[in-house]
Design a protein around this motif. Structure first.
Motif, PDB file in Angstrom:
ATOM      1  N   UNK A   1      60.681 -29.053 -42.709  1.00  0.00           N
ATOM      2  CA  UNK A   1      61.946 -29.528 -43.292  1.00  0.00           C
ATOM      3  C   UNK A   1      63.020 -28.445 -43.250  1.00  0.00           C
ATOM      4  N   UNK A   2      63.013 -27.616 -42.216  1.00  0.00           N
ATOM      5  CA  UNK A   2      63.996 -26.513 -42.169  1.00  0.00           C
ATOM      6  C   UNK A   2      65.216 -26.822 -41.299  1.00  0.00           C
ATOM      7  N   UNK A   3      65.317 -28.073 -40.831  1.00  0.00           N
ATOM      8  CA  UNK A   3      66.493 -28.440 -40.047  1.00  0.00           C
ATOM      9  C   UNK A   3      66.391 -28.079 -38.572  1.00  0.00           C
ATOM     10  N   UNK A   4      65.294 -27.457 -38.180  1.00  0.00           N
ATOM     11  CA  UNK A   4      65.074 -27.068 -36.776  1.00  0.00           C
ATOM     12  C   UNK A   4      63.934 -27.925 -36.235  1.00  0.00           C
ATOM     13  N   UNK A   5      64.045 -28.402 -34.994  1.00  0.00           N
ATOM     14  CA  UNK A   5      62.936 -29.182 -34.425  1.00  0.00           C
ATOM     15  C   UNK A   5      61.602 -28.448 -34.582  1.00  0.00           C
ATOM     16  N   UNK A   6      60.587 -29.171 -35.064  1.00  0.00           N
ATOM     17  CA  UNK A   6      59.301 -28.531 -35.334  1.00  0.00           C
ATOM     18  C   UNK A   6      58.686 -27.914 -34.087  1.00  0.00           C
ATOM     19  N   UNK A   7      58.907 -28.540 -32.943  1.00  0.00           N
ATOM     20  CA  UNK A   7      58.330 -28.008 -31.707  1.00  0.00           C
ATOM     21  C   UNK A   7      58.889 -26.612 -31.437  1.00  0.00           C
ATOM     22  N   UNK A   8      60.136 -26.369 -31.820  1.00  0.00           N
ATOM     23  CA  UNK A   8      60.710 -25.023 -31.665  1.00  0.00           C
ATOM     24  C   UNK A   8      60.137 -24.077 -32.703  1.00  0.00           C
ATOM     25  N   UNK A   9      59.980 -24.562 -33.933  1.00  0.00           N
ATOM     26  CA  UNK A   9      59.369 -23.709 -34.965  1.00  0.00           C
ATOM     27  C   UNK A   9      57.986 -23.241 -34.523  1.00  0.00           C
ATOM     28  N   UNK A  10      57.229 -24.170 -33.953  1.00  0.00           N
ATOM     29  CA  UNK A  10      55.866 -23.813 -33.547  1.00  0.00           C
ATOM     30  C   UNK A  10      55.896 -22.776 -32.426  1.00  0.00           C
ATOM     31  N   UNK A  11      56.735 -22.996 -31.432  1.00  0.00           N
ATOM     32  CA  UNK A  11      56.830 -22.037 -30.323  1.00  0.00           C
ATOM     33  C   UNK A  11      57.302 -20.674 -30.814  1.00  0.00           C
ATOM     34  N   UNK A  12      58.215 -20.684 -31.785  1.00  0.00           N
ATOM     35  CA  UNK A  12      58.747 -19.412 -32.258  1.00  0.00           C
ATOM     36  C   UNK A  12      57.674 -18.570 -32.936  1.00  0.00           C
ATOM     37  N   UNK A  13      56.683 -19.231 -33.536  1.00  0.00           N
ATOM     38  CA  UNK A  13      55.590 -18.453 -34.139  1.00  0.00           C
ATOM     39  C   UNK A  13      54.969 -17.533 -33.087  1.00  0.00           C
ATOM     40  N   UNK A  14      54.889 -18.004 -31.866  1.00  0.00           N
ATOM     41  CA  UNK A  14      54.342 -17.205 -30.767  1.00  0.00           C
ATOM     42  C   UNK A  14      55.384 -16.233 -30.206  1.00  0.00           C
ATOM     43  N   UNK A  15      56.616 -16.696 -30.064  1.00  0.00           N
ATOM     44  CA  UNK A  15      57.636 -15.823 -29.472  1.00  0.00           C
ATOM     45  C   UNK A  15      57.862 -14.592 -30.346  1.00  0.00           C
ATOM     46  N   UNK A  16      57.874 -14.780 -31.662  1.00  0.00           N
ATOM     47  CA  UNK A  16      58.023 -13.621 -32.561  1.00  0.00           C
ATOM     48  C   UNK A  16      56.918 -12.599 -32.304  1.00  0.00           C
ATOM     49  N   UNK A  17      55.713 -13.083 -32.080  1.00  0.00           N
ATOM     50  CA  UNK A  17      54.593 -12.182 -31.763  1.00  0.00           C
ATOM     51  C   UNK A  17      54.812 -11.488 -30.411  1.00  0.00           C
ATOM     52  N   UNK A  18      55.239 -12.243 -29.419  1.00  0.00           N
ATOM     53  CA  UNK A  18      55.445 -11.640 -28.091  1.00  0.00           C
ATOM     54  C   UNK A  18      56.444 -10.482 -28.169  1.00  0.00           C
ATOM     55  N   UNK A  19      57.487 -10.667 -28.978  1.00  0.00           N
ATOM     56  CA  UNK A  19      58.488  -9.594 -29.115  1.00  0.00           C
ATOM     57  C   UNK A  19      57.861  -8.355 -29.748  1.00  0.00           C
ATOM     58  N   UNK A  20      56.916  -8.570 -30.673  1.00  0.00           N
ATOM     59  CA  UNK A  20      56.274  -7.424 -31.340  1.00  0.00           C
ATOM     60  C   UNK A  20      55.378  -6.628 -30.403  1.00  0.00           C
ATOM     61  N   UNK A  21      54.986  -7.203 -29.299  1.00  0.00           N
ATOM     62  CA  UNK A  21      54.083  -6.518 -28.362  1.00  0.00           C
ATOM     63  C   UNK A  21      54.822  -5.541 -27.449  1.00  0.00           C
ATOM     64  N   UNK A  22      56.135  -5.422 -27.638  1.00  0.00           N
ATOM     65  CA  UNK A  22      56.926  -4.515 -26.798  1.00  0.00           C
ATOM     66  C   UNK A  22      56.788  -3.078 -27.281  1.00  0.00           C
TER      67      UNK A  22
END
Ligand code: 9MR
Length: 567
Positions: free
Chosen positions: A208-229
């Motif tokens: 219920x955060x106003x953002x498409x859930x499919x993007x929220x789910x993908x972002x959980x992974x993208x945030x991690x990918x950025x941390x691997x730099x």
């Protein structure tokens, strides 16, 4: 092994208005009579089979059944030939419309660094957070490199998705999975049905955060990918346990040390590609995140160009998979394509147009996966408006169409049509993932041309995955009369511990692999024909594991097929 049927159908559903094909296993040389029955057992249609002889990929002697002419929606149909009856199936668009969300729900289950809450998944699948450095876990807040690397820093790499049945987190595979989930949305937004992918469609904390859930789910992974730099801009190839853990082991029970493997050029370009894609998609949704992702992508891309040949160790497979790849032309092309589509900058454009893969040269009927990433760059260039010459974009689209034609030609000769072929005729580890990805090539050919045969091809591929195959399994958990149950997974390990669950609905098994690369496969399947090299056993990790990249492929085609299924 499990019982195989003589009448092999899609055990889930045939969509009204589309072709309906099944396969009869029979040595008879003459045509046989088939009977279609409704859920009350009444005959609603009959016809004659077409004998086809021995099939190469299964070894079965088969006849084809075409019952396309019957088109009345309903549930619980069966097909019979003589005394042999199929698993029941529906004629309906409902199951595929459910699968579009079930296939995406998989990713929440795979999240690391957050409790999986019963309010979203039910009590059976709830579990504590994994890898937040709460004993007995030893990560992932402050993770050093492997001791032989001397990298001199630690990284906080909490979050992301577990790759599969194990607890490793691998950039090249997590990256293509996040990309494909994001592309499912981006394609729908540009040329499809984005309304079906809005906020509140998935049962996840961000619903219920106003953002498409499919993007929220993908972002959980993208945030991690950025941390691997790493500080120098390169990206670590992976983080996983020092040693393989036993089955079952829930994430919070893992007591192994967690270690970063070395940085690699492949991981660096992969992160650059996905971060650039994220920057584009999030530009107006979350400008700060978009800017952060683009900065990370820019730094990674430059680092990869300065270190163009840092190959991940192919022997580094203790406690986690190697995911090593020594051909990086495709990763360079994909990253350049994403950077160009997002920024429009001349330097990225030059890298795209000067690549040997430009204009669809990497699109083949073998397909794409974590080691062959070029087609993802082409999908982006073909879908996202950009400044490349129109005839070059046409050439890219033509490569998808020509490859789709190759799939259709091959499928026409198969007893159990699946859009996938290795040059040597084998089936590899994760064949179902390749089937699903190649189905996306057929889907894109339909998007680009509107020719109905490509849409039929996508649904034929789904029929194969849903049970029209020589082992009579639906490879998607929870779907069909005989779905896989015992996937290789450290939590969904009911076969080993009856207090644990089987896989939740909507998870794709890796599928047949003629390489027989685990002890169960080697013991049970000697001499198997490629499409028959499968057993639904939890220890058969080379056949029956589940992964983020195979489910992202399933989610992509399920969403496409749901969009094309009418009401
Ligand atoms: O999907 C991967 C497949 O392409 C490789 O052939 C195989 C062997 O290296 O590894 C597969 O990936 C596994 C990974 O190494 C560890 N997590 C589970 C993955 C799926 O089985």
């Amino acid at each position: 092994g499990a019982p195989t049927k003589k009448v092999q159908v899609d055990q889930v559903a045939y969509v009204p208005g589309l072709a309906k094909h099944a396969t009869l296993v029979s040595n008879a040389t003459a045509a046989q009579t088939w009977t279609l029955k409704n859920s009350a057992g009444a005959t609603v249609a009959t016809g004659r089979t077409t004998p086809k002889g021995v099939d190469t990929l299964s070894g079965d002697s088969v006849h084809l059944i075409d019952f396309s002419s019957y088109d009345t929606a309903g549930t619980g149909y069966t097909l019979a030939v003589g005394a042999d009856t199929s698993f029941p199936f529906d004629i309906s668009a409902n199951p595929i419309k459910k699968l579009r969300y079930d296939s995406l729900a998989f990713f929440y289950h795979q999240r690391s660094g957050i409790a999986i809450d019963a309010q979203y998944v039910g009590a059976t699948y709830a579990r504590p957070a994994g890898h937040l450095n709460v004993a007995p876990n030893q990560g992932d807040n402050n993770v050093p490199c492997r001791s032989d690397l001397n990298c001199g820093y630690t990284l906080d790499v909490r979050g992301g998705w577990y790759d599969a049945g194990d607890h490793g987190k691998y950039v090249v595979n997590g990256g293509i999975s996040a990309w494909q989930v994001l592309n499912t949305y981006e394609r729908a937004k540009l040329i499809g049905d984005a309304a079906a992918l809005g906020d509140g469609k998935l049962a996840i904390p961000e619903k219920a955060n106003g953002v498409p859930d499919i993007l929220d789910e993908a972002r959980w992974e993208v945030d991690f990918l950025l941390k691997m730099q790493a500080p120098n801009g390169m990206v670590h190839h992976k983080i996983h346990d020092a040693n393989w853990t036993a089955l079952p082991t829930l994430p919070h029970q893992d007591n192994q040390a967690r270690r970063l493997s070395a940085t690699s050029t492949a991981a660096t370009l992969n992160m650059a590609a996905v971060a650039a894609q994220s920057a584009r998609i999030y530009k107006t949704i979350d400008p700060a995140f978009s800017a952060k992702a683009l900065a990370a992508a820019t730094k990674a891309y430059a680092a990869a160009k300065a270190n163009p040949n840092k190959i991940a160790d192919p022997n580094d497979s203790t406690g986690g998979g190697a995911y090593s790849d020594n051909v990086l032309t495709d990763e360079f092309y994909w990253a350049a394509a994403e950077m160009y589509a997002t920024t429009g900058e001349a330097s990225y454009r030059a890298d795209v147009t000067s690549s040997s893969l430009y204009k669809g040269q990497s699109v083949t009927d073998r397909g794409y996966d974590w080691g062959s990433t070029g087609p993802m760059g082409d999908i982006t260039l073909a879908l996202v408006p950009n400044g490349l010459p129109a005839q070059d974009i046409s050439a890219i689209k033509s490569a998808f169409v020509a490859t789709a034609d190759k799939h259709l030609n091959q499928m026409a000769s198969l007893a159990y049509p699946a859009p996938y072929r290795e040059p040597d005729g084998t089936y590899v580890w994760g064949s179902n993932g390749l089937v699903a990805n190649n189905a996306s090539v057929l889907a894109l050919a339909y998007d680009f041309t509107g020719a109905a045969k490509y849409r039929e091809g996508v649904f034929e591929a789904l029929h194969y995955l849903f049970g029209r195959n020589p082992v009579s399994y639906s490879y998607v958990s929870g779907y069909g009369g005989q779905p896989v149950r015992n996937v290789h997974h450290r939590h969904w390990a009911n076969q080993l511990n009856s207090t644990l669950p089987i896989a939740p609905p909507g998870v794709l098994s890796g599928g047949p692999n003629s390489g027989l690369q685990d002890p169960i496969a080697a013991r049970m399947l000697q001499g198997c024909k490629p499409q028959k090299c499968f057993v639904d056993h939890i220890e058969a990790y080379s056949l029956n594991e589940v992964t983020v990249n195979w489910n992202s492929a399933l989610a992509w085609i399920a969403n496409w097929a749901a969009e094309k299924s009418g009401t």
